[in-house]
Design an enzyme around this catalytic site. Structure first.
Site, PDB file in Angstrom:
ATOM      1  CB  CYS A 147      -0.823  -0.029   1.247  1.00  0.00           C
ATOM      2  SG  CYS A 147      -1.839  -1.221   1.208  1.00  0.00           S
ATOM      3  N   GLY A 175       1.199  -0.199  -5.003  1.00  0.00           N
ATOM      4  CA  GLY A 175      -0.186  -0.948  -5.051  1.00  0.00           C
ATOM      5  C   GLY A 175      -0.855  -0.705  -6.300  1.00  0.00           C
ATOM      6  CG  ASN A 208       2.352   1.066   3.867  1.00  0.00           C
ATOM      7  OD1 ASN A 208       3.449   1.519   3.486  1.00  0.00           O
ATOM      8  ND2 ASN A 208       2.300  -0.178   3.582  1.00  0.00           N
ATOM      9  N   GLY A 209       0.746  -1.245   6.001  1.00  0.00           N
ATOM     10  CA  GLY A 209       1.484  -1.925   7.036  1.00  0.00           C
ATOM     11  C   GLY A 209       0.394  -3.266   7.220  1.00  0.00           C
ATOM     12  CE1 TYR A 234      11.541  -5.284  -6.425  1.00  0.00           C
ATOM     13  CE2 TYR A 234       9.865  -5.579  -4.892  1.00  0.00           C
ATOM     14  CZ  TYR A 234      10.427  -5.720  -6.252  1.00  0.00           C
ATOM     15  OH  TYR A 234       9.608  -6.014  -7.164  1.00  0.00           O
TER      16      TYR A 234
END
Ligand code: SF4
Length: 478
Positions: free
Chosen positions: A5, A32, A106-107, A249
């Site tokens: 996300c 995302g 996000n997480g 990344y």
């Protein structure tokens, strides 16, 4: 392996936030690709548009025109597995007695089930199985008894795990980062307002200035009139657990995360990869696009050390092929690598090649790439990886293979080299990662490369004393 996300939140002085939110979601699209959404508030009511698809497909002119209000939050999402569940797409928005709430997350919470069960027993009804709704219900409940800042603090004491959140309570936009700062969140200034975003590249897209990272355990409250913001350090922690894979990344190379430009970090990791594992070959070649910065740092370090080596782009990418992870079967995934990458024979033929990538997950792609190199006439193929072997899954919001699928989970480096049929294979050390990010090893999450996690996860080892923040029932004495 994919980030799940990206989040954003914006408060402006005198114009609608929908369009800047839309542009920033575009900038975060790499975080995302399966769903996108925006929720705004015009001072009277919420407006929401959340759909499955890429940002460019989800919103049209009419949708943006209907998202009234100078304050809003947005989200891009990649689902964990299986068919996309639209009920999990975000921002999650809902109205409670305590006001309207919108949440972008996000997480991943590691105690979501526990909190959900408790809230369900108290009469809360859930419409999805996502952990974002759990946060929304807990916060709504706390808002019945506390002001906004104290309610957030109480919720932070209840939830455990990884979260960078943008929240909208009525027309007030907030940003919160979990006490260990696992996922990134930055704050920036626009000409006429303020913005919170997963990555600084989103702020650049809006011609804004990044002010700083939101600190682990910090709450940022944007003024609804777009003139400023307040911050509150709500929970302190002895150590952080930044996800090092953001720099390796996930994040855009042009983003600045926790004080380090991602591109610089990748080049430095490449340099250290040469220093630790360098081998004498004719050509150093990146696996596009992820290996490019690593390979240029690696080649530069090799040349600085006097090696007679060329940096060459020997693999061309077909940009119109879908990501390999969308392919459901192993067989289709293998064919997808062939569709996606094609070697330039003249760069490879008769050469000893060092192929540089950021990670090996299942090993399928690496095997295919080594074979491609040999088919193109490479004399030797040496593989160098800019991260340590991935030995365990991620529970913090990264979509990763299962332990059974991870090639390094039960194989030694030599066994992996044999399987991918490379002449040699080396990875980067954890120490090199910590040194590059100028941080202590203990301040990084290394769960997927050590199998020991910074959060208390059922059935898994922890790499530290589990420090759950104390649940605050009252802040009256603070
Ligand atoms: S387990 Fe790995 S991918 Fe997941 S948060 Fe930790 S470092 Fe990042």
């Amino acid at each position: 392996m994919h980030e799940k996300c990206g989040v954003v939140g914006i408060s402006l002085q005198d114009r609608d936030a929908a369009r800047p939110l839309y542009y920033s979601l575009y900038a975060l699209q790499h975080r995302g690709q399966e769903a996108a959404g925006i929720v705004t508030h015009d001072g009277f009511q919420q407006h929401s548009h959340v759909e499955t698809g890429l940002v460019g497909d989800v919103f049209d002119e009419g949708d943006l025109g209907r998202l009234n209000g100078a304050n809003g939050i947005g989200h891009v999402r990649y689902p964990t597995s299986g068919a996309l569940d639209k009920s999990c797409a975000q921002p999650f928005s809902v109205s409670f007695k305590s006001g309207s709430l919108g949440l972008s997350h996000n997480g991943n919470l590691v105690n979501a089930d526990e909190v959900r069960d408790e809230l369900a027993a108290l009469g809360h009804a859930f419409t999805s199985d996502g952990d974002t709704e759990v946060i929304a219900h807990d916060l709504a409940r706390n808002l019945l008894e506390e002001d906004l800042v104290r309610a957030v603090r109480r919720t932070m004491g209840r939830i455990h795990g990884s979260y960078s959140l943008t929240i909208m309570h009525d027309d007030t936009v907030l940003g919160v980062r979990d006490p260990k700062g696992n996922r990134p969140l930055v704050i920036g200034e626009l000409e006429d307002g303020y913005v919170l975003a997963s990555e600084s590249a989103a702020i650049d897209t809006l011609d804004g200035e990044t002010i700083r990272d939101v600190e682990p355990g910090e709450l940022v409250v944007l003024h609804p009139d777009g003139t400023g913001y307040d911050t509150y350090q709500l929970v302190d922690s002895d150590s952080t657990a930044h996800c090092f894979f953001e720099h390796v990344y996930f994040a855009r190379p042009d983003s600045n995360i926790d004080g380090t430009l991602v591109y610089d970090a990748r080049r430095e990791l490449g340099r250290r990869l040469y220093e630790e594992t360098g081998i004498d070959t004719d050509v150093v070649m990146p696996v596009p696009d992820s290996g490019r910065a690593f390979a240029s740092g690696y080649a530069e370090a090799a040349q600085d050390a006097g090696a007679d080596v060329n940096f060459a782009e020997g693999l061309m990418k077909n940009r119109y092929v879908g990501r390999t992870f969308i392919m459901p079967t192993q067989d289709e995934r293998e064919r997808a690598v062939r569709l996606k990458l094609n070697p330039i024979k003249t760069t490879v033929e008769g050469k000893r090649v060092t192929l540089i990538d950021d990670s090996i997950v299942r090993g399928t792609t690496s095997t295919q790439l080594v074979e491609l190199m040999r088919d193109a006439g490479a004399e030797e193929v040496h593989v160098r990886i800019g991260a340590p072997p991935i030995v365990a899954p991620c529970y913090m919001g990264i979509d990763m293979a299962t332990r059974e699928e991870l090639i390094a989970a039960d194989k030694s480096v030599e066994e992996i080299r044999e399987e991918i049929k490379a002449d040699s294979l080396s990875y980067l050390s954890i120490d090199a990662i910590a040194a590059t990010l100028e941080t202590e090893r203990d301040d990084l999450c290394l769960g997927c490369v050590t199998g020991e996690y910074p959060y208390d996860i059922d059935g898994e080892a922890t790499d530290r004393e589990v420090e759950r923040p104390v649940i605050q029932s009252s802040l009256a004495d603070d």
